[in-house]
Scaffold this active site. Structure first.
Site, PDB file in Angstrom:
ATOM      1  N   HIS A  30     -14.191  -2.413  -5.947  1.00 49.28           N
ATOM      2  CA  HIS A  30     -15.393  -1.572  -6.070  1.00 49.28           C
ATOM      3  C   HIS A  30     -15.055  -0.086  -6.168  1.00 49.28           C
ATOM      4  CE1 HIS A  30     -15.548  -1.532  -1.410  1.00 49.28           C
ATOM      5  NE2 HIS A  30     -15.174  -0.340  -1.792  1.00 49.28           N
ATOM      6  N   ASP A  71       0.845  -1.198   0.000  1.00 47.99           N
ATOM      7  CA  ASP A  71       0.000   0.000   0.000  1.00 47.99           C
ATOM      8  C   ASP A  71       0.877   1.244   0.000  1.00 47.99           C
ATOM      9  OD1 ASP A  71      -2.351   1.637   0.161  1.00 47.99           O
ATOM     10  OD2 ASP A  71      -3.336   0.035   1.277  1.00 47.99           O
TER      11      ASP A  71
END
Length: 338
Positions: free
Chosen positions: A244, A196
Site C-alpha cells: 500500500h 530490510d
C-alpha cells in the site's frame, strides 16, 4: 426519518483521538497500572491538573472504554491494562504517539494533498521516501508503532492461513520483526529472515533477542526497491502492509522479485487492509488509503481483485484470498509459484 446524527459522529471523530492521545502523553494508564484507582483529586495532584480538566479527562476516557469506575475513582479497563501500560510486551502507545506527533497536524492540510497529489509528512525533493529520515527518535517511534500493530495482525493471519507446512519464510520489508516473531512462535518448524534496511534490521535484532528467537529468526540487510534481487531459496515470501506504500508499477516490480525469491511450489502472502472489489469500503481500508495520500508519493490501498490480477500477471498460480480481522490488515492474498 433521515437525520444528520451520523454526520455529527464524523465531525467529532478527532475529539476521541485527541482525548486518547492526551491521556497517553500524560502516561495516565501507565501510572495507574495494576488495578490502582485514581480519583479526580488524585489526578489533580499526580498530573498537576486543575480540577475541571482532570474531571473531564477521566470521564471522557471512561466513555471511550479506556477507564472504568471503581468507587469514587477510575481504574484501567482490561484493554488499557494490557495495551496502554508502557513496558508491557504489546504496548500500543507507540502507535498512538506516532499518529499524534507525525500525522495528525499534516492531516489538517488534507485538501492540499488532494489538490497537489504530494505527501504532507515529508519532502520528496529532500528524501527518497518516508522511510529515509534524520530524526532517529521519530523513526524509532514509527517502527515501534508498526510492531505493536503487526504482532496481533500476524496472530490473526495464523488463524486464517495454515503455515504449518512451510519451513523458510522471507519477510520482505519486515520492519522490527513482529510478523516473523509471531509466525515462528505459532509454527515451531518455521524459520524466518527479515529483509530490510540496515537501521531497521538493528531494531529487529533487538526484538528477536527479547523474544528468545535468535537462531530461528535472522536478518539480511538490503533494499527491496533498489536491490536487483531478493535473497532466494524460500518456500514462503511475506509482504505485510508493504504494497500500500507504492504505486502499481512499483508493486509489480516487487512481486516479480518475490517470484524469483521463491522455490518452485512456494507461496507468496500479501497481508493488507483490502478494499472491497468494488472499492466502496470497508472504511478502515479506504481511510488508510487517504493516509497514504498524506504519507506517500504513490501509495494507496488496493482491492483483493487488484492484487489477484497483479499476481496472475507476475506468473503466480492458485491465487486466492483469505479474510480475518486484525489491527493492521483484514485479509491476505495468496499465490503459488508454479
Amino acid at each position: 426519518m433521515i437525520t444528520p446524527t451520523p454526520l455529527m459522529g464524523l465531525v467529532t471523530g478527532f475529539w476521541s483521538f485527541k482525548t486518547f492521545a492526551a491521556a497517553v502523553e500524560l502516561g495516565l494508564f501507565t501510572r495507574i497500572a495494576g488495578g490502582r484507582v485514581l480519583t479526580v483529586q488524585g489526578a489533580c495532584t499526580e498530573f498537576g491538573l486543575p480540577e475541571r480538566p482532570a474531571d473531564l479527562l477521566l470521564s471522557a476516557c471512561a466513555s471511550l472504554g479506556l477507564l472504568e469506575r471503581s468507587g469514587e475513582g477510575y481504574r484501567n479497563t482490561e484493554v488499557a491494562e494490557e495495551f496502554l501500560v508502557a513496558g508491557k510486551p504489546y504496548y500500543f502507545g507507540g502507535q498512538v504517539r506516532y499518529c499524534d506527533e507525525r500525522t495528525y497536524l499534516p492531516w489538517h492540510r488534507i485538501g492540499e494533498a488532494l489538490r497537489t497529489d504530494k505527501p504532507l509528512t515529508w519532502d520528496p525533493q529532500a528524501k527518497d521516501s518516508m522511510f529515509d529520515g534524520d530524526d532517529p527518535e521519530m523513526l524509532a517511534l514509527f517502527w515501534e508503532a508498526m510492531y505493536s500493530t503487526s504482532i496481533f495482525t500476524a496472530r490473526a493471519l495464523t488463524g486464517a492461513y495454515d503455515l504449518s507446512g512451510q519451513r523458510r519464510l522471507l519477510d520482505v520489508g519486515g520492519g522490527a520483526g513482529a510478523f516473523s516473531i509471531e509466525l515462528c512462535r505459532q509454527n515451531p518448524d518455521l524459520r524466518a529472515t527479515i529483509f530490510d534496511l540496515p537501521h531497521v534490521c538493528a531494531q529487529a535484532e533487538t526484538k528477536i533477542a527479547s523474544a528468545e528467537l535468535t537462531g530461528r529468526v535472522d536478518t539480511i540487510t538490503g533494499d527491496f526497491l533498489g536491490d536487483p534481487t531478493l535473497p532466494g531459496g524460500y518456500d514462503t515470501v511475506l509482504l505485510s502492509m508493504i504494497l500500500h506504500d507504492w504505486d502499481e508499477p512499483t508493486n509489480e516490480l516487487i512481486l516479480a522479485k518475490c517470484l524469483d525469491a521463491l522455490s518452485p511450489g512456494g507461496t507468496i502472502i500479501i497481508s493488507e487492509l483490502l478494499l472491497d472489489d468494488d472499492r466502496s469500503g470497508p472504511p478502515a481500508a479506504a481511510l488508510m488509503g487517504m493516509n497514504m495520500l498524506v504519507e506517500t508519493e504513490g501509495g494507496k490501498n488496493y482491492s483483493g481483485a487488484e492484487y489477484r490480477e497483479w499476481l496472475r500477471r507476475a506468473g503466480f498460480a492458485d491465487i486466492r484470498t483469505v479474510t480475518f480481522e486484525g489491527p493492521g490488515a483484514n485479509g491476505a492474498v495468496l499465490g503459488r509459484k508454479p
